[in-house]
Enzyme design. Structure first.
Site, PDB file in Angstrom:
ATOM      1  N   ARG A  49       0.807  -1.222   0.000  1.00 10.78           N
ATOM      2  CA  ARG A  49       0.000   0.000   0.000  1.00 10.78           C
ATOM      3  C   ARG A  49       0.837   1.267   0.000  1.00 10.78           C
ATOM      4  O   ARG A  49       0.337   2.336  -0.360  1.00 10.78           O
ATOM      5  CB  ARG A  49      -0.999  -0.044   1.169  1.00 10.78           C
ATOM      6  CG  ARG A  49      -2.099  -1.067   0.915  1.00 10.78           C
ATOM      7  CD  ARG A  49      -2.978  -1.274   2.108  1.00 10.78           C
ATOM      8  NE  ARG A  49      -2.721  -2.550   2.760  1.00 10.78           N
ATOM      9  CZ  ARG A  49      -3.032  -2.814   4.022  1.00 10.78           C
ATOM     10  NH1 ARG A  49      -3.599  -1.889   4.765  1.00 10.78           N
ATOM     11  NH2 ARG A  49      -2.771  -4.000   4.535  1.00 10.78           N
ATOM     12  N   GLU A  60       1.113  -6.925  12.628  1.00 10.19           N
ATOM     13  CA  GLU A  60      -0.064  -7.122  13.491  1.00 10.19           C
ATOM     14  C   GLU A  60      -0.648  -8.515  13.303  1.00 10.19           C
ATOM     15  O   GLU A  60      -1.153  -9.105  14.242  1.00 10.19           O
ATOM     16  CB  GLU A  60      -1.135  -6.041  13.233  1.00 10.19           C
ATOM     17  CG  GLU A  60      -2.217  -6.060  14.316  1.00 10.19           C
ATOM     18  CD  GLU A  60      -3.345  -5.051  14.094  1.00 10.19           C
ATOM     19  OE1 GLU A  60      -3.405  -4.419  13.030  1.00 10.19           O
ATOM     20  OE2 GLU A  60      -4.184  -4.947  15.006  1.00 10.19           O
TER      21      GLU A  60
HETATM   22  O1  LIG Z   1       2.770  -1.888  11.750  1.00 11.52           O
HETATM   23  P1  LIG Z   1       2.574  -3.313  11.300  1.00 11.52           P
HETATM   24  O2  LIG Z   1       1.965  -4.174  12.362  1.00 11.52           O
HETATM   25  O3  LIG Z   1       3.820  -3.895  10.747  1.00 11.52           O
HETATM   26  O4  LIG Z   1       1.474  -3.305  10.146  1.00 11.52           O
HETATM   27  C1  LIG Z   1       1.451  -2.359   9.110  1.00 11.52           C
HETATM   28  C2  LIG Z   1       1.649  -3.005   7.767  1.00 11.52           C
HETATM   29  O5  LIG Z   1       0.629  -3.985   7.520  1.00 11.52           O
HETATM   30  C3  LIG Z   1       0.019  -3.713   6.269  1.00 11.52           C
HETATM   31  O6  LIG Z   1       0.666  -4.359   5.213  1.00 11.52           O
HETATM   32  P2  LIG Z   1       0.538  -5.919   4.915  1.00 11.52           P
HETATM   33  O7  LIG Z   1       1.738  -6.594   5.456  1.00 11.52           O
HETATM   34  O8  LIG Z   1      -0.793  -6.411   5.347  1.00 11.52           O
HETATM   35  O9  LIG Z   1       0.704  -5.975   3.347  1.00 11.52           O
HETATM   36  P3  LIG Z   1      -0.228  -5.529   2.124  1.00 11.52           P
HETATM   37  O10 LIG Z   1      -0.043  -4.046   1.993  1.00 11.52           O
HETATM   38  O11 LIG Z   1       0.399  -6.263   0.994  1.00 11.52           O
HETATM   39  O12 LIG Z   1      -1.645  -5.903   2.417  1.00 11.52           O
HETATM   40  C4  LIG Z   1       0.157  -2.223   6.116  1.00 11.52           C
HETATM   41  O13 LIG Z   1       0.009  -1.801   4.771  1.00 11.52           O
HETATM   42  C5  LIG Z   1       1.525  -1.962   6.671  1.00 11.52           C
HETATM   43  O14 LIG Z   1       2.542  -2.172   5.715  1.00 11.52           O
HETATM   44  N1  LIG Z   2      -5.698  -3.062  11.480  1.00  6.42           N
HETATM   45  C1  LIG Z   2      -5.144  -2.882  10.268  1.00  6.42           C
HETATM   46  N2  LIG Z   2      -5.887  -2.419   9.236  1.00  6.42           N
HETATM   47  C2  LIG Z   2      -5.315  -2.251   8.011  1.00  6.42           C
HETATM   48  N3  LIG Z   2      -4.054  -2.544   7.736  1.00  6.42           N
HETATM   49  C3  LIG Z   2      -3.290  -2.999   8.733  1.00  6.42           C
HETATM   50  N4  LIG Z   2      -1.995  -3.380   8.768  1.00  6.42           N
HETATM   51  C4  LIG Z   2      -1.713  -3.792  10.010  1.00  6.42           C
HETATM   52  N5  LIG Z   2      -2.783  -3.702  10.806  1.00  6.42           N
HETATM   53  C5  LIG Z   2      -3.791  -3.206  10.020  1.00  6.42           C
END
Ligand SMILES: O=P(O)(O)OC[C@H]1O[C@H](OP(=O)(O)OP(=O)(O)O)[C@H](O)[C@@H]1O
Ligand SMILES: Nc1ncnc2[nH]cnc12
Length: 235
Positions: free
Chosen positions: A121, A158
């Protein structure tokens, strides 16, 4: 599963309600909320100076909050997933988002050479920001997506464990780097990206996020690097 929007009044989580009431009920309270989400150190301390762009940022934040949606139990049970994708569906909101992010960087006084965006993202707005700031763009990708020699780190987020990579040579030693992503939750992803930047010799000058989930205390993982978030959930 039906989404809730931050613009609707039902049925939001308590954290979402707190954000909505803080930002929509009274414009002066909105400004206060804006100040609390400007550049802070890792402990979440208050910004050093009031922002000249605060009024523009405050109204933009209300607009952005109205577009966010929240889904319970995605991608796994117990996670309240905040969906930022609607920010890009509407041209006006998309432009407002980019302007607000640009203002946050300009207000910080930092002039990055490179914007590093996180898979996936961070790719939605990182390159646009880079163009506005006359900086390069470099991706951090999940493992196995890029050719050639890469540096790799494992990290916890998370909802699981993952591996991030950057291509060797993508950042020149000493370049000033701003890491951007949509959300900081536990901070695991952002901290891992910062580690990669430092492995490549970059000067990690800051982090910028659209949204922070403060109760997960992600900032504490960022080692005191200046961290700015546009919006936050309250809780
Ligand atoms: O602070 P954190 O607990 O590390 O979480 C935040 C990360 O989680 C999500 O990405 P995700 O790994 O779900 O990947 P995506 O964008 O491919 O869905 C979000 O876009 C952040 O990069
Ligand atoms: N609660 C949440 N919603 C969307 N993106 C996330 N990436 C990590 N935690 C998330």
């Amino acid at each position: 599963m039906s989404p809730t929007t931050y613009a609707s009044q039902v049925p939001l989580t308590s954290a979402e309600v707190a954000v909505l009431s803080k930002n929509n009920s009274n414009p002066s309270e909105t400004t206060a909320a804006t100040a609390s989400t400007a550049t802070q150190d890792a402990s979440g301390g208050q910004p050093a100076a009031a922002s000249a762009a605060a009024p523009e940022l405050a109204s933009t934040k209300i607009k952005l909050l109205g577009a966010l949606r929240s889904f319970p139990d995605f991608p796994i049970p117990g996670i309240q997933f905040i969906d930022i994708l609607p920010l890009f569906q509407d041209v006006s909101i998309h432009l407002s988002l980019l302007r607000a992010l640009e203002l946050q960087v300009l207000e910080s006084g930092v002039k990055p050479d490179v914007i590093v965006g996180l898979d996936a993202r961070g790719f939605l707005f990182g390159p646009s920001m880079a163009l506005r700031l006359n900086a390069g763009f470099v991706p951090v990708r999940k493992q196995g997506k890029m050719p050639g020699p890469c540096v790799t780190v494992a990290y916890e987020k998370e909802y699981g464990t993952d591996y991030f990579q950057m291509q060797e040579g993508a950042i020149k030693p000493g370049q000033k780097v701003l890491v951007v992503d949509d959300i900081i939750a536990t901070g695991g992803s952002a901290a891992a990206a910062g580690d990669l930047v430092k492995k490549l010799g970059g000067d990690l000058v800051g982090y910028l996020f659209i949204l922070e989930i403060p109760f997960l205390k992600g900032r504490e993982k960022l080692g005191g690097v200046p961290t700015t978030t546009l919006l936050e959930t309250d809780g």
